[in-house]
Design an enzyme around this catalytic site. Structure first.
Site, PDB file in Angstrom:
ATOM      1  N   ASP A 170     -41.722  22.161-104.029  1.00 39.28           N
ATOM      2  CA  ASP A 170     -42.904  22.122-103.191  1.00 39.28           C
ATOM      3  C   ASP A 170     -42.561  21.366-101.989  1.00 39.28           C
ATOM      4  O   ASP A 170     -42.295  20.248-102.114  1.00 39.28           O
ATOM      5  CB  ASP A 170     -44.022  21.622-103.730  1.00 39.28           C
ATOM      6  CG  ASP A 170     -45.309  21.981-103.153  1.00 39.28           C
ATOM      7  OD1 ASP A 170     -45.117  21.900-101.832  1.00 39.28           O
ATOM      8  OD2 ASP A 170     -46.199  22.179-103.852  1.00 39.28           O
ATOM      9  N   HIS A 201     -43.962  25.811-102.896  1.00 41.45           N
ATOM     10  CA  HIS A 201     -45.506  25.832-102.534  1.00 41.45           C
ATOM     11  C   HIS A 201     -46.061  27.202-102.465  1.00 41.45           C
ATOM     12  O   HIS A 201     -45.355  28.054-101.877  1.00 41.45           O
ATOM     13  CB  HIS A 201     -45.759  24.898-101.253  1.00 41.45           C
ATOM     14  CG  HIS A 201     -47.223  24.561-101.120  1.00 41.45           C
ATOM     15  ND1 HIS A 201     -48.055  23.729-102.069  1.00 41.45           N
ATOM     16  CD2 HIS A 201     -48.231  25.155-100.512  1.00 41.45           C
ATOM     17  CE1 HIS A 201     -49.275  23.743-101.394  1.00 41.45           C
ATOM     18  NE2 HIS A 201     -49.469  24.515-100.735  1.00 41.45           N
TER      19      HIS A 201
END
Length: 232
Positions: A170, A201
């Site tokens: 992420d 993400h």
């Protein structure tokens, strides 16, 4: 049954929300907590999908104090700029109050069993964590929540089931922050954490740049099982 916009009476005023209802007219409730793009087509699609599985799904407009009715996409630089500007002005404290108002509204919706959970993505992933800490949600799920590591002091207040989906790559949650989250929450029997190697993400946002069908289906399947266990 097609979804439609309704009005919720919150502590600080009225705000709109998208409600999708199950065809049977009866079932538990789930609050769908938006990303930084507002109650857009993606969030409405999530709500519709939950309704198809037998839930009353209600997605509140959490940006109403800043700019009501935001519905933007993740497709242009201008929209990303607008989304980050909105996030910069957003107050998580009042956002969680609005989520509690939404939960309460759902509990009293005609046909709702009274059991209500929450699922959130991105900004909503952080808010799902805070929902588990601060509201009476029966079960909460957060996808790739941002800045959870800064609010771990609240974890002691988690008394109902919480599931977190963490993307290991992420771009907004670096590995040290992920480790803090896992270390702080792993001892809490109410918390279940899944990590997804190589995922960035928003890997579960259909049509998004980092969408991964296999991992999205894995995470969504886990979420569905979790809600069946805790909201039935």
């Amino acid at each position: 049954m097609a979804g439609h916009d309704i009005t919720i009476k919150g502590e600080d005023g009225e705000f709109s929300a998208y409600l999708a209802s199950p065809a049977s007219g009866r079932g538990p409730g789930v609050v769908v907590i938006q990303e930084i793009f507002g109650v857009n087509a993606v969030m409405r699609g999530v709500a519709d999908g939950l309704a198809a599985r037998g839930y009353f799904a209600l997605c509140p407009d959490l940006f109403w104090r800043i700019e009501p009715g935001v519905q933007i996409t993740d497709k242009t630089d201008a929209e990303w700029k607008q989304a980050f500007a909105l996030m910069g002005k957003f107050n998580a404290e009042t956002g969680v109050k609005d989520i509690q108002s939404t939960i309460t509204h759902l509990r009293h919706t005609n046909g709702c069993t009274g059991k209500v959970g929450a699922v959130g993505y991105c900004l909503g992933g952080l808010l799902a964590y805070l929902t588990a800490c601060r509201t009476d949600s029966d079960a909460s799920v957060g996808y790739y929540g941002v800045n959870i590591h800064q609010m771990l002091s609240e974890a002691k207040n988690i008394k109902k089931p919480l599931m977190l989906h963490i993307a290991e790559k992420d771009q907004f949650v670096p590995p040290p922050a992920q480790k803090q989250i896992v270390d702080a929450l792993s001892a809490n029997s109410h918390v279940t954490i899944y990590t997804y190697p190589e995922m960035d993400h928003a890997f579960a946002r259909e049509g998004g740049a980092h969408y991964d069908k296999a991992c999205a289906e894995l995470a969504n399947g886990r979420t569905q099982t979790f809600f069946r266990q805790h909201l039935s």
